[in-house]
Design a protein around this motif. Structure first.
Motif, PDB file in Angstrom:
ATOM      1  N   VAL A  25      46.926  26.940  35.807  1.00  0.00           N
ATOM      2  CA  VAL A  25      46.519  28.328  35.592  1.00  0.00           C
ATOM      3  C   VAL A  25      46.216  28.976  36.935  1.00  0.00           C
ATOM      4  O   VAL A  25      45.620  28.353  37.813  1.00  0.00           O
ATOM      5  N   LYS A  27      44.085  32.088  37.993  1.00  0.00           N
ATOM      6  CA  LYS A  27      43.135  33.061  37.460  1.00  0.00           C
ATOM      7  C   LYS A  27      43.243  34.408  38.183  1.00  0.00           C
ATOM      8  O   LYS A  27      43.415  34.454  39.400  1.00  0.00           O
ATOM      9  N   HIS A 148      49.286  37.366  31.323  1.00  0.00           N
ATOM     10  CA  HIS A 148      48.354  37.932  30.350  1.00  0.00           C
ATOM     11  C   HIS A 148      48.082  39.378  30.737  1.00  0.00           C
ATOM     12  O   HIS A 148      47.370  39.651  31.698  1.00  0.00           O
ATOM     13  N   THR A 152      42.896  38.756  25.201  1.00  0.00           N
ATOM     14  CA  THR A 152      42.571  37.360  25.504  1.00  0.00           C
ATOM     15  C   THR A 152      43.287  36.440  24.523  1.00  0.00           C
ATOM     16  O   THR A 152      43.330  36.710  23.320  1.00  0.00           O
ATOM     17  N   TRP A 155      44.723  29.177  24.429  1.00  0.00           N
ATOM     18  CA  TRP A 155      45.852  28.248  24.540  1.00  0.00           C
ATOM     19  C   TRP A 155      45.430  26.832  24.191  1.00  0.00           C
ATOM     20  O   TRP A 155      44.401  26.352  24.652  1.00  0.00           O
ATOM     21  N   ILE A 176      42.024  26.432  26.442  1.00  0.00           N
ATOM     22  CA  ILE A 176      41.610  27.337  27.508  1.00  0.00           C
ATOM     23  C   ILE A 176      41.847  28.782  27.086  1.00  0.00           C
ATOM     24  O   ILE A 176      42.874  29.096  26.483  1.00  0.00           O
ATOM     25  N   ASP A 177      40.873  29.651  27.358  1.00  0.00           N
ATOM     26  CA  ASP A 177      41.001  31.078  27.073  1.00  0.00           C
ATOM     27  C   ASP A 177      41.471  31.798  28.331  1.00  0.00           C
ATOM     28  O   ASP A 177      40.850  31.675  29.390  1.00  0.00           O
ATOM     29  N   LEU A 178      42.558  32.539  28.193  1.00  0.00           N
ATOM     30  CA  LEU A 178      43.102  33.276  29.333  1.00  0.00           C
ATOM     31  C   LEU A 178      43.048  34.773  29.066  1.00  0.00           C
ATOM     32  O   LEU A 178      43.312  35.234  27.946  1.00  0.00           O
ATOM     33  N   GLU A 179      42.690  35.519  30.110  1.00  0.00           N
ATOM     34  CA  GLU A 179      42.424  36.950  29.989  1.00  0.00           C
ATOM     35  C   GLU A 179      43.408  37.763  30.818  1.00  0.00           C
ATOM     36  O   GLU A 179      44.269  37.213  31.510  1.00  0.00           O
ATOM     37  N   ASP A 182      45.367  36.826  34.219  1.00  0.00           N
ATOM     38  CA  ASP A 182      45.587  35.379  34.362  1.00  0.00           C
ATOM     39  C   ASP A 182      47.060  35.044  34.158  1.00  0.00           C
ATOM     40  O   ASP A 182      47.781  35.746  33.430  1.00  0.00           O
ATOM     41  N   LEU A 184      49.637  31.576  33.345  1.00  0.00           N
ATOM     42  CA  LEU A 184      49.760  30.168  32.967  1.00  0.00           C
ATOM     43  C   LEU A 184      51.181  29.703  33.246  1.00  0.00           C
ATOM     44  O   LEU A 184      52.144  30.365  32.856  1.00  0.00           O
TER      45      LEU A 184
END
Length: 201
Positions: A25, A27, A148, A152, A155, A176-179, A182, A184
């Protein structure tokens, strides 16, 4: 956005990481760096373009619904505009394939990727609400870079690749929470699935 800036690492470092076939990831740290890639206004314009002046302006639309997947290009029965919006507000996920042709930003990003990877394409995944219907555990044959843009997404990333087991036998590696902002990276054939925590693109 060039690959090194996107990944926040020199290309040489990515070239060393790539053969390991590990997900990672990048961020955004609060910076909404993909906010201009596709907006809710553009999504609304896309959905409302159906049948405009007699043209089919959304041939690449796919809808993930409770009975499976609708493909506007391949399915014999073509959903009408009202039915498409019913799916949207009911919480089904929409996939816009070949979306690099929808705006200049996506087109330029795809060109930047193709300098390194060769030919590729962009797909947009979007949903109107929390707990939207999404693909079950699955694996893709290509490398994926997941931007992203809005909202949110949670994953679920698994340890195994497609050749090692069936999807239902895969072992969870991490949730995992991606906002917004972000990114991946998923290597080819790694099992994964998503859960929407609200409206998302």
């Amino acid at each position: 956005m060039k690959l090194d800036k996107l990944l926040k690492m020199p290309l040489e470092d990515f070239k060393k990481l790539r053969p390991r076939k590990k997900w990672f990831v990048v961020k955004g740290n609060g910076e909404k760096r993909f906010k201009d890639y596709f907006s809710w206004k553009e999504a609304d314009q896309y959905l409302n373009s159906y049948g405009l002046s007699g043209w089919d302006r959304m041939p690449q639309l796919q809808i993930i619904h409770e009975k499976g997947k609708y493909c506007h290009k391949k399915d014999k029965y073509k959903l009408q505009k009202r039915e498409i919006f019913d799916h949207w507000w009911k919480g089904d996920s929409f996939v816009l394939s070949l979306s690099e042709f929808l705006n200049k930003k996506l087109y330029n990003q795809c060109e930047d990727f193709e300098e390194f990877f060769g030919r590729g394409q962009a797909n947009i995944y979007m949903s109107s609400q929390k707990d939207a219907r999404c693909f079950p555990i699955h694996a893709d044959t290509t490398e994926n870079f997941l931007f992203h843009v809005r909202g949110t997404v949670r994953w679920y990333i698994y340890k195994e690749v497609q050749a090692e087991c069936a999807p239902d036998d895969a072992t969870l590696d991490r949730v995992i929470d991606l906002e917004e902002g972000d990114l991946l990276y998923l290597p080819p054939k790694l099992y994964h699935r998503v859960e929407t925590l609200g409206p998302r693109i």
